[in-house]
Motif scaffolding. Structure first.
Motif, PDB file in Angstrom:
ATOM      1  N   ASN A  13       0.857  -1.180   0.000  1.00 13.31           N
ATOM      2  CA  ASN A  13       0.000   0.000   0.000  1.00 13.31           C
ATOM      3  C   ASN A  13       0.900   1.239   0.000  1.00 13.31           C
ATOM      4  OD1 ASN A  13      -1.622   2.203   0.838  1.00 13.31           O
ATOM      5  ND2 ASN A  13      -3.070   0.803   1.803  1.00 13.31           N
ATOM      6  N   LEU A  14       0.849   2.007  -1.070  1.00 18.17           N
ATOM      7  CA  LEU A  14       1.734   3.182  -1.190  1.00 18.17           C
ATOM      8  C   LEU A  14       1.599   4.138  -0.012  1.00 18.17           C
ATOM      9  CD1 LEU A  14       1.540   4.170  -4.983  1.00 18.17           C
ATOM     10  CD2 LEU A  14       3.448   3.114  -3.769  1.00 18.17           C
ATOM     11  N   GLU A  15       0.421   4.133   0.611  1.00 16.56           N
ATOM     12  CA  GLU A  15       0.184   5.053   1.726  1.00 16.56           C
ATOM     13  C   GLU A  15       0.908   4.632   3.005  1.00 16.56           C
ATOM     14  OE1 GLU A  15      -1.366   7.993   1.110  1.00 16.56           O
ATOM     15  OE2 GLU A  15      -1.255   7.207  -0.923  1.00 16.56           O
ATOM     16  N   ASP A  16       1.580   3.481   2.960  1.00 18.17           N
ATOM     17  CA  ASP A  16       2.398   3.070   4.109  1.00 18.17           C
ATOM     18  C   ASP A  16       3.785   3.712   4.063  1.00 18.17           C
ATOM     19  OD1 ASP A  16       0.440   1.573   5.309  1.00 18.17           O
ATOM     20  OD2 ASP A  16       0.981  -0.266   4.267  1.00 18.17           O
ATOM     21  N   MET A  17       4.004   4.570   3.108  1.00 18.19           N
ATOM     22  CA  MET A  17       5.254   5.334   3.033  1.00 18.19           C
ATOM     23  C   MET A  17       5.337   6.281   4.229  1.00 18.19           C
ATOM     24  SD  MET A  17       7.797   5.580   0.863  1.00 18.19           S
ATOM     25  CE  MET A  17       9.014   6.684   0.132  1.00 18.19           C
ATOM     26  N   THR A  18       6.560   6.486   4.730  1.00 15.98           N
ATOM     27  CA  THR A  18       6.723   7.437   5.843  1.00 15.98           C
ATOM     28  C   THR A  18       7.244   8.782   5.330  1.00 15.98           C
ATOM     29  OG1 THR A  18       9.034   6.920   6.380  1.00 15.98           O
ATOM     30  CG2 THR A  18       7.345   5.503   7.357  1.00 15.98           C
ATOM     31  N   PHE A  19       6.995   9.792   6.145  1.00 17.71           N
ATOM     32  CA  PHE A  19       7.476  11.130   5.815  1.00 17.71           C
ATOM     33  C   PHE A  19       9.007  11.157   5.748  1.00 17.71           C
ATOM     34  CE2 PHE A  19       3.253  11.758   7.296  1.00 17.71           C
ATOM     35  CZ  PHE A  19       2.781  12.847   6.597  1.00 17.71           C
ATOM     36  N   ARG A  20       9.639  10.409   6.647  1.00 23.05           N
ATOM     37  CA  ARG A  20      11.102  10.428   6.680  1.00 23.05           C
ATOM     38  C   ARG A  20      11.692   9.787   5.427  1.00 23.05           C
ATOM     39  NH1 ARG A  20      15.495   8.549  11.061  1.00 23.05           N
ATOM     40  NH2 ARG A  20      13.948   6.983  11.629  1.00 23.05           N
ATOM     41  N   ALA A  21      11.060   8.712   4.955  1.00 26.29           N
ATOM     42  CA  ALA A  21      11.547   8.068   3.729  1.00 26.29           C
ATOM     43  C   ALA A  21      11.493   9.047   2.557  1.00 26.29           C
ATOM     44  CB  ALA A  21      10.715   6.826   3.425  1.00 26.29           C
TER      45      ALA A  21
ATOM     46  N   ASN B  13      10.952   8.909  16.075  1.00 22.87           N
ATOM     47  CA  ASN B  13      11.014  10.027  15.135  1.00 22.87           C
ATOM     48  C   ASN B  13       9.616  10.230  14.545  1.00 22.87           C
ATOM     49  OD1 ASN B  13      11.336  11.597  12.763  1.00 22.87           O
ATOM     50  ND2 ASN B  13      13.481  10.983  12.609  1.00 22.87           N
ATOM     51  N   GLU B  15       8.570  11.698  12.160  1.00 21.98           N
ATOM     52  CA  GLU B  15       8.507  11.627  10.695  1.00 21.98           C
ATOM     53  C   GLU B  15       8.433  10.181  10.172  1.00 21.98           C
ATOM     54  OE1 GLU B  15       8.018  14.467   8.943  1.00 21.98           O
ATOM     55  OE2 GLU B  15       7.897  15.255  10.967  1.00 21.98           O
ATOM     56  N   ASP B  16       8.506   9.222  11.087  1.00 22.98           N
ATOM     57  CA  ASP B  16       8.313   7.828  10.682  1.00 22.98           C
ATOM     58  C   ASP B  16       6.831   7.458  10.607  1.00 22.98           C
ATOM     59  OD1 ASP B  16      10.983   7.299  10.301  1.00 22.98           O
ATOM     60  OD2 ASP B  16      11.312   6.627  12.355  1.00 22.98           O
ATOM     61  N   MET B  17       5.969   8.425  10.825  1.00 23.06           N
ATOM     62  CA  MET B  17       4.534   8.213  10.681  1.00 23.06           C
ATOM     63  C   MET B  17       4.213   7.930   9.214  1.00 23.06           C
ATOM     64  SD  MET B  17       1.873   8.352  12.712  1.00 23.06           S
ATOM     65  CE  MET B  17       0.127   8.751  12.829  1.00 23.06           C
ATOM     66  N   THR B  18       3.225   7.055   8.981  1.00 23.51           N
ATOM     67  CA  THR B  18       2.824   6.790   7.600  1.00 23.51           C
ATOM     68  C   THR B  18       1.570   7.581   7.229  1.00 23.51           C
ATOM     69  OG1 THR B  18       1.330   4.936   8.032  1.00 23.51           O
ATOM     70  CG2 THR B  18       3.677   4.414   7.834  1.00 23.51           C
ATOM     71  N   PHE B  19       1.396   7.762   5.937  1.00 27.39           N
ATOM     72  CA  PHE B  19       0.210   8.450   5.439  1.00 27.39           C
ATOM     73  C   PHE B  19      -1.063   7.684   5.800  1.00 27.39           C
ATOM     74  CE2 PHE B  19       3.649  10.127   3.021  1.00 27.39           C
ATOM     75  CZ  PHE B  19       3.295  11.431   2.736  1.00 27.39           C
ATOM     76  N   ARG B  20      -0.972   6.355   5.742  1.00 27.12           N
ATOM     77  CA  ARG B  20      -2.169   5.556   6.038  1.00 27.12           C
ATOM     78  C   ARG B  20      -2.571   5.685   7.493  1.00 27.12           C
ATOM     79  NH1 ARG B  20      -3.732  -0.647   4.950  1.00 27.12           N
ATOM     80  NH2 ARG B  20      -1.498  -1.022   5.199  1.00 27.12           N
ATOM     81  N   ILE B  22      -2.171   8.251   9.415  1.00 28.82           N
ATOM     82  CA  ILE B  22      -2.831   9.556   9.580  1.00 28.82           C
ATOM     83  C   ILE B  22      -4.257   9.504   9.046  1.00 28.82           C
ATOM     84  CG2 ILE B  22      -2.808  11.961   8.796  1.00 28.82           C
ATOM     85  CD1 ILE B  22       0.266  11.773   8.811  1.00 28.82           C
ATOM     86  N   PHE B  46       0.320  16.176  13.660  1.00 31.10           N
ATOM     87  CA  PHE B  46      -0.288  15.873  12.362  1.00 31.10           C
ATOM     88  C   PHE B  46      -1.710  16.448  12.230  1.00 31.10           C
ATOM     89  CE2 PHE B  46       3.061  12.614  12.697  1.00 31.10           C
ATOM     90  CZ  PHE B  46       3.727  12.901  11.518  1.00 31.10           C
TER      91      PHE B  46
END
Lengths: 94, 94
Positions: A13-21, B13, B15-20, B22, B46
């Motif tokens: 799921n692309l939305e599992d990407m993190t802000f830090r990545a 951190n 920023e290790d939060m994911t979009f999903r 949130i 967030f």
């Protein structure tokens, strides 16, 4: 001396990407991708336009020296796999 | 029937939060937090303003019935721990 970041990416799921990545990839001088086609979809989705280069077990022996030289010269390199966390950065690089 | 989401959060951190994560938290009718003070910092960062309720092993026996009733009534509940992935949702809820 530059840096090598090992960056995990989503496994389904692309939305599992993190802000830090995203931040690390956007700041990298070079992104090494196991599968540039798969990673191209990911990078496009998050508007990451940095240079990307194919890097996998069948070509790494040809490119690792130039990559190491880039890092030694101060560049920031980010390694991503097809999905999930890259498993073999240490074997590849040192 | 509503839903219970078990939502992992960063362990150090933000920023290790994911979009999903949130997205799920912003859509929840109720967020159950192990530590409302710690999670308050995360949610504020967030801009997640959904209802939050304390939920941990010392109070869960008092609140679990009302939470289950909310889910049965169709509400969406999201469970978060202090950091990382909540470990005991099944023991708590069913």
């Amino acid at each position: 001396m530059g840096k090598l970041y090992v960056v995990p990416t989503p496994v389904g799921n692309l939305e599992d990407m993190t802000f830090r990545a995203i931040k690390v990839l956007k700041e990298a001088d070079l992104i090494l991708a196991e599968d540039t086609r798969t990673s191209g979809i990911l990078l496009k989705h998050f508007e990451i336009k940095n240079a990307m280069q194919s890097h996998h077990k069948f070509n790494e022996h040809k490119t690792v020296e130039s990559v190491v030289n880039k890092i030694k010269a101060g560049e920031t390199v980010a390694l991503i796999s097809d999905a999930g966390t890259p498993e073999y950065p240490i074997r590849v690089f040192w």
